[in-house]
Design a protein around this motif. Structure first.
Motif, PDB file in Angstrom:
ATOM      1  N   ALA A 164      28.878  -5.693 -12.095  1.00  0.00           N
ATOM      2  CA  ALA A 164      29.380  -4.773 -13.113  1.00  0.00           C
ATOM      3  C   ALA A 164      28.349  -4.598 -14.234  1.00  0.00           C
ATOM      4  N   ILE A 165      27.739  -5.693 -14.661  1.00  0.00           N
ATOM      5  CA  ILE A 165      26.710  -5.624 -15.707  1.00  0.00           C
ATOM      6  C   ILE A 165      25.513  -4.828 -15.201  1.00  0.00           C
ATOM      7  N   TYR A 166      25.110  -5.108 -13.958  1.00  0.00           N
ATOM      8  CA  TYR A 166      23.967  -4.385 -13.391  1.00  0.00           C
ATOM      9  C   TYR A 166      24.274  -2.899 -13.238  1.00  0.00           C
ATOM     10  N   GLY A 167      25.495  -2.592 -12.808  1.00  0.00           N
ATOM     11  CA  GLY A 167      25.890  -1.193 -12.679  1.00  0.00           C
ATOM     12  C   GLY A 167      25.848  -0.478 -14.016  1.00  0.00           C
ATOM     13  N   ALA A 168      26.276  -1.173 -15.073  1.00  0.00           N
ATOM     14  CA  ALA A 168      26.219  -0.583 -16.409  1.00  0.00           C
ATOM     15  C   ALA A 168      24.770  -0.305 -16.811  1.00  0.00           C
ATOM     16  N   CYS A 169      23.877  -1.216 -16.478  1.00  0.00           N
ATOM     17  CA  CYS A 169      22.453  -1.025 -16.796  1.00  0.00           C
ATOM     18  C   CYS A 169      21.878   0.174 -16.041  1.00  0.00           C
ATOM     19  N   CYS A 170      22.231   0.300 -14.763  1.00  0.00           N
ATOM     20  CA  CYS A 170      21.727   1.419 -13.959  1.00  0.00           C
ATOM     21  C   CYS A 170      22.210   2.752 -14.518  1.00  0.00           C
ATOM     22  N   GLU A 171      23.486   2.833 -14.853  1.00  0.00           N
ATOM     23  CA  GLU A 171      24.028   4.076 -15.388  1.00  0.00           C
ATOM     24  C   GLU A 171      23.409   4.401 -16.740  1.00  0.00           C
ATOM     25  N   ALA A 172      23.202   3.371 -17.558  1.00  0.00           N
ATOM     26  CA  ALA A 172      22.566   3.584 -18.853  1.00  0.00           C
ATOM     27  C   ALA A 172      21.136   4.080 -18.681  1.00  0.00           C
ATOM     28  N   THR A 173      20.455   3.590 -17.651  1.00  0.00           N
ATOM     29  CA  THR A 173      19.084   4.040 -17.380  1.00  0.00           C
ATOM     30  C   THR A 173      19.049   5.534 -17.108  1.00  0.00           C
ATOM     31  N   VAL A 174      20.005   6.024 -16.335  1.00  0.00           N
ATOM     32  CA  VAL A 174      20.079   7.466 -16.041  1.00  0.00           C
ATOM     33  C   VAL A 174      20.349   8.247 -17.321  1.00  0.00           C
ATOM     34  N   MET A 175      21.239   7.745 -18.157  1.00  0.00           N
ATOM     35  CA  MET A 175      21.557   8.427 -19.402  1.00  0.00           C
ATOM     36  C   MET A 175      20.342   8.483 -20.328  1.00  0.00           C
ATOM     37  N   ILE A 176      19.583   7.397 -20.365  1.00  0.00           N
ATOM     38  CA  ILE A 176      18.367   7.369 -21.185  1.00  0.00           C
ATOM     39  C   ILE A 176      17.365   8.406 -20.697  1.00  0.00           C
ATOM     40  N   ALA A 177      17.215   8.474 -19.372  1.00  0.00           N
ATOM     41  CA  ALA A 177      16.231   9.390 -18.786  1.00  0.00           C
ATOM     42  C   ALA A 177      16.513  10.843 -19.132  1.00  0.00           C
ATOM     43  N   PHE A 178      17.791  11.191 -19.279  1.00  0.00           N
ATOM     44  CA  PHE A 178      18.151  12.578 -19.538  1.00  0.00           C
ATOM     45  C   PHE A 178      18.567  12.832 -20.990  1.00  0.00           C
ATOM     46  N   ALA A 179      18.409  11.836 -21.843  1.00  0.00           N
ATOM     47  CA  ALA A 179      18.812  11.975 -23.240  1.00  0.00           C
ATOM     48  C   ALA A 179      17.817  12.840 -24.016  1.00  0.00           C
ATOM     49  N   GLU A 180      18.311  13.535 -25.028  1.00  0.00           N
ATOM     50  CA  GLU A 180      17.429  14.319 -25.895  1.00  0.00           C
ATOM     51  C   GLU A 180      16.485  13.401 -26.664  1.00  0.00           C
ATOM     52  N   ASP A 181      16.983  12.241 -27.043  1.00  0.00           N
ATOM     53  CA  ASP A 181      16.165  11.249 -27.739  1.00  0.00           C
ATOM     54  C   ASP A 181      16.217   9.948 -26.938  1.00  0.00           C
ATOM     55  N   PRO A 182      15.306   9.769 -25.990  1.00  0.00           N
ATOM     56  CA  PRO A 182      15.346   8.576 -25.128  1.00  0.00           C
ATOM     57  C   PRO A 182      15.250   7.261 -25.899  1.00  0.00           C
ATOM     58  N   ASN A 183      14.466   7.237 -26.971  1.00  0.00           N
ATOM     59  CA  ASN A 183      14.328   5.994 -27.732  1.00  0.00           C
ATOM     60  C   ASN A 183      15.651   5.588 -28.379  1.00  0.00           C
ATOM     61  N   GLU A 184      16.355   6.558 -28.945  1.00  0.00           N
ATOM     62  CA  GLU A 184      17.652   6.269 -29.547  1.00  0.00           C
ATOM     63  C   GLU A 184      18.651   5.842 -28.472  1.00  0.00           C
ATOM     64  N   ALA A 185      18.622   6.536 -27.338  1.00  0.00           N
ATOM     65  CA  ALA A 185      19.532   6.194 -26.244  1.00  0.00           C
ATOM     66  C   ALA A 185      19.251   4.795 -25.723  1.00  0.00           C
ATOM     67  N   LYS A 186      17.977   4.422 -25.641  1.00  0.00           N
ATOM     68  CA  LYS A 186      17.628   3.082 -25.167  1.00  0.00           C
ATOM     69  C   LYS A 186      18.131   2.023 -26.142  1.00  0.00           C
ATOM     70  N   ALA A 187      17.985   2.272 -27.437  1.00  0.00           N
ATOM     71  CA  ALA A 187      18.472   1.326 -28.440  1.00  0.00           C
ATOM     72  C   ALA A 187      19.983   1.155 -28.330  1.00  0.00           C
ATOM     73  N   GLN A 188      20.681   2.265 -28.092  1.00  0.00           N
ATOM     74  CA  GLN A 188      22.131   2.205 -27.934  1.00  0.00           C
ATOM     75  C   GLN A 188      22.510   1.424 -26.670  1.00  0.00           C
ATOM     76  N   ALA A 189      21.763   1.657 -25.584  1.00  0.00           N
ATOM     77  CA  ALA A 189      22.043   0.955 -24.329  1.00  0.00           C
ATOM     78  C   ALA A 189      21.846  -0.546 -24.489  1.00  0.00           C
TER      79      ALA A 189
END
Length: 231
Positions: A164-189
């Motif tokens: 479950a933790i790994y799945g959350a990390c994978c999904e967050a990675t996809v969200m970061i990749a497509f985020a308008e501000d990847p750095n902010e998205a990574k900090a949130q993840a």
């Protein structure tokens, strides 16, 4: 005539150098062009090697080469997380450093395309999960073990929690990749995943604090006046 000061490489050294060159070229090609568009001719040209050399080390051709690249990327991911964990061990930022290393590596454009986009389609879900879960998941599982070591949790439940933790990390990675501000998205993840893991540790501490103290010899767990005591 003076002898060359550079010793000739041994056969294993030459083989290692050939494999390294092929993997580097393939990683670039697969990451840039994708699996379908990548050709062995292109990989060999970029590596400066013949197709015969490629097939000598990767008998299965393109698929074997792709799997070797995927495994190398997964090994690099675990190495980055392990390094960050070791360097920050015992400090308040140990969890965030380790999770940050995961996202720093996983959001790389080539890593993302090869492992998150192409690998599941190329290998099929069952084969891909078997490859993928042989690297990061055991690392996460070890971290879960440390966080819940005193809790009554079955091995199956720990495996499920790790997934479950790994799945959350994978999904967050996809969200970061497509985020308008990847750095902010990574900090949130990082903040979210760390909060999930710290929650496990807090729960364990809470259980320890709330557990009743063991009874001393000769005392009773009963509250109120002892039997036979006067009112």
């Amino acid at each position: 005539m003076s002898l060359s000061r550079t010793a000739k490489r041994t056969q294993p050294q030459r083989a290692e150098a050939t494999i390294a060159a092929l993997l580097a070229a393939a990683r670039e090609q697969f990451g840039q062009e994708g699996y379908e568009a990548t050709t062995l001719d292109g990989v060999c040209a970029a590596a400066g090697l013949t197709k015969g050399a490629l097939y000598h080390h990767f008998a299965g051709g393109k698929l074997d080469l792709f799997e070797a690249v995927v495994r190398e990327l997964q090994e690099g991911l675990v190495a980055a997380m392990s390094k960050a964990s070791t360097e920050a061990r015992g400090t308040p930022r140990a969890l965030s450093a380790t999770i940050g290393a995961y996202f720093d590596t996983a959001v790389d454009a080539h890593f993302h395309r090869i492992t998150l986009q192409d690998a599941p389609a190329v290998f099929g879900l069952a084969r891909w999960r078997k490859i993928e879960h042989g690297y990061v998941l055991p690392f996460i599982r070890a971290g879960i073990e440390a966080l819940v070591e005193d809790r009554a949790m079955s091995a199956g439940a720990k495996d499920m929690l790790s997934a479950a933790i790994y799945g959350a990390c994978c999904e967050a990675t996809v969200m970061i990749a497509f985020a308008e501000d990847p750095n902010e998205a990574k900090a949130q993840a990082i903040e979210v995943v760390v909060a999930m893991l710290e929650g496990l540790a807090r729960d364990r501490r809470s259980e320890a604090v709330s557990a009743p103290a063991p009874l001393r010899s000769g005392t009773s767990a009963r509250t109120g006046p002892a039997p036979g005591a006067s009112g």
